[in-house]
Design a protein around this motif. Structure first.
Motif, PDB file in Angstrom:
ATOM      1  N   HIS A  89      52.106  24.634  26.187  1.00  0.00           N
ATOM      2  CA  HIS A  89      53.183  24.034  25.401  1.00  0.00           C
ATOM      3  C   HIS A  89      53.225  22.516  25.519  1.00  0.00           C
ATOM      4  CE1 HIS A  89      54.441  28.213  26.154  1.00  0.00           C
ATOM      5  NE2 HIS A  89      55.038  28.136  24.978  1.00  0.00           N
ATOM      6  N   GLN A  90      52.376  21.937  26.359  1.00  0.00           N
ATOM      7  CA  GLN A  90      52.382  20.491  26.578  1.00  0.00           C
ATOM      8  C   GLN A  90      50.969  19.945  26.377  1.00  0.00           C
ATOM      9  OE1 GLN A  90      55.127  18.756  27.197  1.00  0.00           O
ATOM     10  NE2 GLN A  90      56.521  20.493  27.496  1.00  0.00           N
ATOM     11  N   GLY A 130      57.523  25.622  20.288  1.00  0.00           N
ATOM     12  CA  GLY A 130      56.845  24.669  21.160  1.00  0.00           C
ATOM     13  C   GLY A 130      55.407  25.004  21.476  1.00  0.00           C
ATOM     14  N   LEU A 131      54.866  26.065  20.881  1.00  0.00           N
ATOM     15  CA  LEU A 131      53.521  26.522  21.211  1.00  0.00           C
ATOM     16  C   LEU A 131      52.461  25.580  20.638  1.00  0.00           C
ATOM     17  CD1 LEU A 131      51.657  28.810  22.331  1.00  0.00           C
ATOM     18  CD2 LEU A 131      51.883  29.896  20.071  1.00  0.00           C
ATOM     19  N   ARG A 313      60.754  31.567  28.116  1.00  0.00           N
ATOM     20  CA  ARG A 313      60.165  30.499  27.308  1.00  0.00           C
ATOM     21  C   ARG A 313      58.820  30.914  26.724  1.00  0.00           C
ATOM     22  NH1 ARG A 313      57.335  25.358  28.014  1.00  0.00           N
ATOM     23  NH2 ARG A 313      56.572  26.034  30.047  1.00  0.00           N
TER      24      ARG A 313
END
Length: 376
Positions: A89-90, A130-131, A313
């Motif tokens: 996700h980041q 957020g993927l 999440r």
């Protein structure tokens, strides 16, 4: 008199019993409990080659996977060959899996980067919010350890006449003989695979081996509806900080620094998230890691809450009840992937595989029993 004595009926002990029995040796396994109750049944049931550094350890993991496949065919155990997804996700997480996929490509391994859409197509359970994408690996397998460990023992007894003596407390060992509370066992070769009880027979081993105990916390859900599927075994960005496969990547320090600043409670408690679905369609979830020689025996609900926050999440799933929580304790070698030591011509200690016992034990046993073992 037996050709081979194995102390411990966890996965490491069973692997050495199998390897010796396949070589035509008469084998006896000594276990202090009335059935296996240690770390080998308190885990995700994941054979996880992707967590091992490419090279000797990865090859060992694949050899283990091959033996698991043979045993699944012989025992009928639950055996889900669905691979794994490292979901990110980041941007710093993405850079780590991107670098690792390049290494795998150079080694001609079919490990791939997936876009967000491709990730959802592979595992509809993954939450889209957020993927960025994921890393797909085809090598990982899910078993149900509470089913698999007893079935392997039963198979060894029926197919190879391996003798299991449960409820027998070993108290001392010397060349050729194991002294127990109520009997003596004579042997030609012994493998001491006693897990977290590594000090009992050979109290000097801890100092030489740098063995530590590791405590983890895990959870199991109620059964999920038949119309919901997890897909491959899932993990997320925190897992990239946990496994040795990623430890030498140039992109990893940036990820570790960010997590240390933004989510220090996850780093300090060794939290990373793995999800597997067992034979009863229950989610097995975790986990946390606490290291030491003597560990706090209590369950911390705040750590389970942190794990569940990360799971929420990661995946979309129906409402679940947590049916079970538990603590597992295993032995880990500080600076090596395992501790293998021939303390005499007849006695070899095999321990300290950390959380990779299910992944590495069968391949390691083939090397140790076959006389080809070389440490890292």
């Amino acid at each position: 008199m037996h050709d081979v004595l194995v102390v411990g009926s966890g996965i490491v002990g069973l692997a050495h019993a199998l390897s010796a029995a396949r070589r035509g040796k008469s084998v006896v396994v000594i276990e202090r409990n009335m059935r296996p109750v240690g770390a080998s049944i308190r885990n995700f049931g994941l054979i996880w080659p992707i967590g091992q550094p490419l090279g000797r350890r990865f090859d060992r993991a694949l050899r283990s996977r091959s033996i698991w496949t043979e045993l699944a065919e012989q025992t009928g155990m639950f055996f889900a060959q669905k691979g794994s997804l490292h979901v990110v996700h980041q941007e710093d997480e993405y850079r780590v899996i991107e670098e690792f996929v390049e290494l795998c490509s150079s080694a001609h391994l079919d490990v791939r980067l997936l876009s967000a859409d491709e990730t959802i197509a592979k595992a509809q359970s993954v939450r889209r919010e957020g993927l960025l994408g994921s890393m797909w690996s085809p090598f990982e397998v899910n078993v149900d350890p509470r089913q698999a460990i007893p079935r392997i023992a039963d198979y060894l007894a029926s197919a190879y006449n391996v003798e299991f003596r449960f409820g027998v407390n070993a108290v001392a060992i010397e060349d050729g003989v194991l002294f127990c509370a109520d009997q003596m066992v004579e042997f030609e070769q012994a493998y001491i695979c006693s897990g977290q009880d590594f000090e009992i027979l050979l109290p000097g081993v801890r100092q030489e081996s740098e063995l530590l105990r590791v405590k983890l916390q895990m959870m199991r859900s109620s059964a999920l509806p038949m119309d919901w599927e997890l897909g491959p075994a899932l993990c997320a960005g925190l897992t990239l900080l946990h496994y040795d496969a990623f430890s030498a990547l140039e992109s990893l320090p940036a990820l570790k620094d960010r997590v240390a600043n933004e989510r220090p409670e996850y780093l300090s408690n060794g939290i990373h998230v793995l999800l597997s679905l067992n034979s009863a369609r229950q989610l097995v979830m975790g986990d946390t890691h606490e290291y030491g020689h003597t560990l706090d025996p209590f369950m911390r609900t705040d750590l389970n809450d942190l794990v569940m926050q990360e799971i929420s999440r990661l995946v979309d799933m129906p409402p679940i009840n947590i049916d079970e929580t538990w603590i597992g304790i295993y032995a880990k070698c500080l600076h090596r992937s395992e501790f293998v030591k021939a303390v005499s011509d007849q006695i070899t200690v095999v321990n300290g595989l950390g959380g990779a016992g299910m992944t590495l034990s069968f391949g390691l046993a083939e090397e140790v029993v076959g006389g080809t073992y070389q440490g890292d």
